[in-house]
Design a protein around this motif. Sequence first.
Motif, mmCIF file in Angstrom:
data_model
loop_
_atom_site.group_PDB
_atom_site.id
_atom_site.type_symbol
_atom_site.label_atom_id
_atom_site.label_comp_id
_atom_site.label_asym_id
_atom_site.label_seq_id
_atom_site.Cartn_x
_atom_site.Cartn_y
_atom_site.Cartn_z
ATOM 1 N N MET A 58 -2.909 9.973 1.702
ATOM 2 C CA MET A 58 -2.894 9.811 3.159
ATOM 3 C C MET A 58 -2.511 8.385 3.499
ATOM 4 S SD MET A 58 -6.195 11.994 4.278
ATOM 5 C CE MET A 58 -6.548 13.568 3.491
ATOM 6 N N ASP A 59 -1.408 8.237 4.217
ATOM 7 C CA ASP A 59 -0.896 6.904 4.546
ATOM 8 C C ASP A 59 -1.194 6.583 6.008
ATOM 9 O OD1 ASP A 59 0.332 4.507 4.688
ATOM 10 O OD2 ASP A 59 2.234 5.163 3.813
ATOM 11 N N GLU A 60 -2.208 5.814 6.247
ATOM 12 C CA GLU A 60 -2.625 5.433 7.597
ATOM 13 C C GLU A 60 -2.645 6.622 8.557
ATOM 14 O OE1 GLU A 60 -1.929 1.740 8.885
ATOM 15 O OE2 GLU A 60 -1.162 0.918 7.017
ATOM 16 N N PRO A 61 -3.345 7.693 8.196
ATOM 17 C CA PRO A 61 -3.247 8.918 8.999
ATOM 18 C C PRO A 61 -3.888 8.781 10.376
ATOM 19 C CG PRO A 61 -4.947 9.168 7.341
ATOM 20 C CD PRO A 61 -4.256 7.870 7.053
ATOM 21 N N LYS A 90 0.832 -1.210 0.000
ATOM 22 C CA LYS A 90 0.000 0.000 0.000
ATOM 23 C C LYS A 90 0.867 1.261 0.000
ATOM 24 C CE LYS A 90 -1.859 -0.968 3.975
ATOM 25 N NZ LYS A 90 -1.202 -2.189 4.402
ATOM 26 N N SER A 91 1.778 1.331 0.976
ATOM 27 C CA SER A 91 2.619 2.530 1.061
ATOM 28 C C SER A 91 3.461 2.681 -0.189
ATOM 29 C CB SER A 91 3.524 2.450 2.287
ATOM 30 O OG SER A 91 2.754 2.439 3.453
ATOM 31 N N THR A 92 3.934 1.569 -0.709
ATOM 32 C CA THR A 92 4.748 1.621 -1.916
ATOM 33 C C THR A 92 3.960 2.267 -3.054
ATOM 34 O OG1 THR A 92 5.895 -0.373 -1.201
ATOM 35 C CG2 THR A 92 6.101 0.233 -3.519
#
Lengths: 295, 350
Positions: B158-161, B43-45
């Motif tokens: 937004m990465d796991e905000p 996901k982050s990638t």
Amino acid sequence: MTRKDRWLLWIFLAPSLGLIGLFLYWPMVGTVIESFYATSFISPNPEFVGFDGYREVFSDRDFDDVFWNSIAWTLGVVVFQNMLGFLAAMLLNQGLPFRGVTRALVLMPFVLPGVVTAILWRFMYDPQLGLVNSLMIRTGLASETSAWLANPDTAMAAVIFVAVWKGFPFSMLIYLAALQTVDRSQLEAATLDGAGPLRRLWDVTLPAIRHVILVNVVLTLILTFNYFDIVWVMTRGGPQQATHIFPTKIYETGFGQFRFGEAATYGVVSILVLAVLVALYVIVQAGANRRGRRT
Amino acid sequence: MMAAVELRDLHKTFGAYTALERLNLEIEDGEFLVLLGPSGCGKSTTMRLIAGLEEPSSGDILIGGKRVNDTPPRDRDLAMVFQNYALYPHMTVAENIGYPLKVARVPRTARADRVRAAAAKVEMAHLLDRRPGELSGGQRQRVALARAIVRTPRLFLMDEPLSNLDAKLRTVMRAELRHLQKELATTTIYVTHDQVEAMTLADRIVILNDARIQQIGTPKEVYERPANTFVAGFIGGPPMTLIPGTVTADRFTHETGALDLPGQPDGPAIIGARPEDIRVTAPGAGDLDGTVFSSELLGDATLLTVRVGPALVAVKVGPDDGRDMDAPVGLSLDRAKLHVFDGQTGQRRD
Ligand SMILES: Nc1ncnc2c1ncn2[C@@H]1O[C@H](COP(=O)(O)OP(=O)(O)O)[C@@H](O)[C@H]1O
Ligand SMILES: [Mg+2]
């Protein structure tokens, strides 16, 4: 802890505190006492002169030379060593190829004994045999050889260069460790906010490691002010006092000319300078610790 | 300003490790898209590739119809909110929010106005002079949001905000985020491993596992028609019960019994039933028999966990229908809502 316990605590601590105090501070106290006496080879019986020794030393031109030399030496080494160390750390932190090998190679000057370094560079600076002259002539930076260490105008710069060469890996190591603690997502956030490399350095990296830089600068100030071996082996404070700094002057006056009183006077002055630097270090370090606890 | 995003055959490897396998995805302008999947699925990638913080190994990224593979991050006109907020600790709240404007050389007075407006949107206008170290987690989160919206970029990442917030605050912030996104109508790509967050926030959910897309659909679609057993087990809490077995002549046989399953080809199959699609019956009267493992009152319902053979089956019953531990019960599966998956591939059948 009750009041009685506290008393006991001090009673148990007293012998070790006393010993430590004696060990740490007796030499300094001795130096201060010594500085109030005139002692020399000719009259080995110390004669109390009070502040006369100080008056004499302060009015001597030698003292001015040593004082300003020490400042030039200390600032020169500290500024360049830290700048070079920081630059090298930034480069290594970019993830150069063969990082491990590069790091080991850069560390070489640091692990070389000071006396060996000094002798090595005396050869390097030699007007006939030295690599420095031949390199400068070959690259066109100079048209004739010069005796770097024998010329009062260049001697100080030459020894500063060597000290920086030897010392920057130490600063680099510390800065490298600090750079690796900088929050990566803060750098990335700044990148997305539009900041280029210089802005990121200025707005994220430097504030993050500000305290490490301060501590490191003050630490190198102390170490550099106390430096002895490189200068002594390379120039013995010469030519014409051009590279005499407090440690070399103290050594020469005390053990070369056996004027212990005068040497002790120089010693006391340098202890005072160091006390100021150490106080600075304590303040800066306390600031760094406070910050460390907060984050 | 149109900001549809398109990923074409996006592929990313780290050395020998494949973090993202030929991803194809289209995100509409103004859409709230959630990337959902377990930790390490890529996901982050994906997000970092879109942001330009990583370079794709192959494939294209298009924003607003333009290929941005070679565009540096700062010129992609997007803002990202990081999991740890990534606030600048030595700057005040106002300086943090205004930083993108400062870098863009927006004049001081205009900057102050926009900072105040952005701070007001996230209800932080009264704390502009604080430093991040003096704020609570939720407040930091708001500052990070304000820093993202102050520039009015065309795309939010937004990465796991919300994952560093406590459960209660997470619910509040979730609603606020959803509201803010609709209000601003800015295309948003949101990463989370929390399926509840995904279900509640998303216009569409992309479920990732093992570097691959498992399913793309609206929350309703992925909940009601999971494309495979992974999605079936990942979406919904407590998860769907999956029972492996074999179909022979319209009958499904599993370890502890059998039930009619017309219209399915013979061979191995997996059937799935959600907790709310299972009814409790008298022992022997249902499709499965088991004993009550636990009974938890949730308020508006009771969650029964029933031990069936070696497996635990989650069943949702009325608030007054709790059972004693070890009581024998039968379970009947709602045929109309039964999910059937291929026994080998795990893909949905029908
Ligand atoms: N810079 C990197 N170098 C090597 N492996 C990485 C790197 N970044 C991510 N990975 C690996 O790629 C996989 C996917 O990571 P990531 O996209 O961060 O997963 P997540 O879905 O949890 O956000 C993980 O297994 C991770 O270890
Ligand atoms: Mg992640």
